[in-house]
Design an enzyme around this catalytic site. Structure first.
Site, short mmCIF file in Angstrom:
data_model
loop_
_atom_site.label_atom_id
_atom_site.label_comp_id
_atom_site.label_asym_id
_atom_site.label_seq_id
_atom_site.Cartn_x
_atom_site.Cartn_y
_atom_site.Cartn_z
N ASP A 128 -4.92 -11.99 4.03
CA ASP A 128 -5.47 -13.32 4.15
C ASP A 128 -4.53 -14.37 3.60
O ASP A 128 -4.47 -15.47 4.99
CB ASP A 128 -7.20 -12.90 4.09
CG ASP A 128 -7.86 -12.39 4.70
OD1 ASP A 128 -7.77 -11.29 5.71
OD2 ASP A 128 -9.00 -13.32 5.23
N TYR A 158 -13.30 0.24 -3.05
CA TYR A 158 -13.78 0.43 -1.26
C TYR A 158 -14.30 1.93 -1.45
O TYR A 158 -15.23 1.91 0.28
CB TYR A 158 -12.61 0.27 -0.31
CG TYR A 158 -12.39 -1.21 0.53
CD1 TYR A 158 -11.92 -2.18 -1.17
CD2 TYR A 158 -13.13 -1.10 1.57
CE1 TYR A 158 -12.05 -3.08 -0.28
CE2 TYR A 158 -12.44 -2.71 1.71
CZ TYR A 158 -11.79 -3.94 1.34
OH TYR A 158 -11.68 -5.25 1.50
N LYS A 216 -3.25 -5.62 -12.01
CA LYS A 216 -3.86 -6.79 -12.97
C LYS A 216 -4.13 -5.37 -14.45
O LYS A 216 -4.96 -5.63 -14.49
CB LYS A 216 -5.79 -6.77 -12.92
CG LYS A 216 -6.25 -7.98 -13.68
CD LYS A 216 -5.58 -9.09 -13.25
CE LYS A 216 -6.27 -10.23 -14.51
NZ LYS A 216 -5.43 -11.81 -14.88
N ASP A 258 -6.66 -6.35 0.04
CA ASP A 258 -7.66 -7.14 1.29
C ASP A 258 -7.51 -8.72 0.43
O ASP A 258 -7.13 -9.52 2.02
CB ASP A 258 -8.65 -7.81 0.96
CG ASP A 258 -9.83 -7.44 2.36
OD1 ASP A 258 -9.44 -7.64 3.25
OD2 ASP A 258 -10.74 -8.00 1.88
N ASP A 314 -3.66 -12.80 -9.54
CA ASP A 314 -3.80 -13.86 -10.22
C ASP A 314 -2.79 -14.78 -9.80
O ASP A 314 -2.68 -15.97 -9.37
CB ASP A 314 -4.74 -14.76 -11.01
CG ASP A 314 -4.16 -13.68 -12.15
OD1 ASP A 314 -2.90 -13.04 -12.83
OD2 ASP A 314 -3.97 -14.20 -13.70
C1 IPM Z 1 -9.72 -6.19 6.17
C2 IPM Z 1 -11.06 -6.93 6.91
C3 IPM Z 1 -12.75 -5.37 6.62
C4 IPM Z 1 -11.54 -4.72 4.89
C5 IPM Z 1 -13.36 -5.11 6.57
C6 IPM Z 1 -14.18 -5.92 8.07
C7 IPM Z 1 -14.37 -4.02 6.13
O1 IPM Z 1 -11.63 -7.32 6.09
O2 IPM Z 1 -8.75 -5.49 7.47
O3 IPM Z 1 -8.77 -6.73 5.55
O4 IPM Z 1 -11.85 -4.82 3.73
O5 IPM Z 1 -10.65 -3.93 5.33
MG MG Z 2 -9.44 -8.06 5.46
#
Ligand code: IPM
Ligand code: MG
Length: 356
Positions: free
Chosen positions: A249, A140, A189, A245, A221
């Site tokens: 999710d 990032y 990894k 990240d 993975d």
């Molecule tokens: C999160 C989001 C952000 C990230 C995006 C919106 C830049 O996906 O907070 O997880 O990747 O950190």
């Molecule tokens: Mg995210």
């Protein structure tokens, strides 16, 4: 106690709706305790000021005791130059607040068990873990380059970590595990990446200071697979920015919905950044469909971590539990079954407020 200053970044899409809900809840449990200052960041700031994070906005966040953020971004800004995309503003706030430790809980709310996509026997073993995601390093923040290589376009993004960046996030994870089930899983990894081998070496070094903790290592993975196969094995997962990240999710779905999960980003200073983990969901913005719970719970995390207002934070979390127990559901967590009722985002807010 003098009033605390909280910078508020409503952002774009559903951001303003969910922030409005969180502020109402906070005002209800802690009336008159905060000065809220609204700050422009994201697409709205690009429209108004030509940049996603005006210096003045960051300064207000840095001068505040905490920052509460909705969500930023949307298709409207898909074609702006990459260096001024709304997401750049978000990264600028994280970096500017030195909020390197992103805490993302994944916990199944009992009444939402039917929204968990995993097999019942797997879900019933229990899902209650925390992802500690490194937030201000890695790809990032490494150099991003578009260049010409042997006559064709090429691109690269640098994945870099320094020793101190890994050390400090490892300490956060081990300390957190000491207050929980005392298991840390470090995800990397290391079979491929040099940055991961350094990550693993340093996590092992830091672990020597926490002899009670059981430390495991997983390749990313395999970690993605284990999260689906048996999430009950996890207590605290610590990992670098991009892996965190992606895995967070995945974890949010296991726990029912991304609309339920708050996050706290903390640094060595005491100015935390609190936000839901979901995005700005432009497809449902302005339709009163957004689930405000993640942002309301982010507000509760702010009360707990930045202001040590434990009773107030518990009150909010109990009110959320209570509403879910009563069967009320926004669209993202609605499963048509006996005892559940579909409601709007603002009805969800009112139901929570009435239980405070
Ligand atoms: C999160 C989001 C952000 C990230 C995006 C919106 C830049 O996906 O907070 O997880 O990747 O950190
Ligand atoms: Mg995210």
């Amino acid at each position: 106690m003098s009033k605390k200053n909280v910078a508020v970044i409503p952002g774009d899409g559903i951001g303003p709706e969910v922030i409005n809900a969180a502020l109402k809840v906070i005002e209800k449990v802690a009336p008159g305790k905060f000065n809220f200052k609204s700050v422009a960041m994201g697409g709205n700031a690009i429209d108004k000021f030509g940049e996603p994070l005006p210096a003045e906005s960051l300064k207000i966040c840095q001068d505040s005791d905490a920052t509460l953020l909705g969500a930023v971004g949307g298709p409207k800004w898909d074609n702006v130059p990459p260096e001024i995309r709304p997401e750049r503003g978000l990264l600028g706030v994280r970096k500017g607040l030195e909020a390197f430790a992103n805490i993302r809980p994944a916990k199944i709310f009992k009444p939402l068990a039917s929204a968990c996509p995993l097999r019942k026997d797997i879900a019933e073993k229990g899902i209650d873990f925390i992802i500690v995601r490194e937030l201000t390093g890695g790809i990032y923040f490494g150099e991003h380059k578009l260049f010409n290589l042997n006559g064709e376009r090429a691109a690269s993004d640098l994945m870099q970590y320094t020793e101190h960046e890994i050390k400090r996030i490892a300490h956060v994870a081990f300390k957190m595990a000491m207050t929980r089930r005392k298991i840390v899983t470090s995800v990397d990894k290391a079979n491929i990446l040099t940055s991961s081998r350094l990550w693993r070496d340093i996590v092992i070094e830091v672990s020597k200071e926490y002899p009670e903790i059981k430390l495991n290592h997983l390749y990313v993975d395999n970690a993605a697979m284990q999260l689906i196969k048996d999430p009950s094995q996890f207590d605290v997962i610590v990992t670098e920015n991009t892996f965190g990240d992606i895995l967070s999710d995945e974890a949010s779905q296991i726990a029912g919905s991304i609309g339920m999960i708050p996050s706290a980003s903390l640094g060595d200073n005491n100015r935390g950044l609190y936000e839901p983990i979901h995005g700005s969901a432009p497809d449902i913005a302005g339709q009163d469909k957004a689930n405000p719970i993640a942002t309301i719970l982010a507000g509760a995390m702010m009360l707990r971590y930045s202001f040590e207002m434990y009773d107030e934070a518990n009150k909010i979390e109990n009110a959320v539990d209570n509403v879910l127990n009563s069967g009320l559901r926004t669209p993202d967590i609605y499963v048509n079954s006996e005892g559940t009722k579909l409601i709007t985002g603002s009805e969800m807010l009112n139901e929570i407020i009435s239980r405070l």
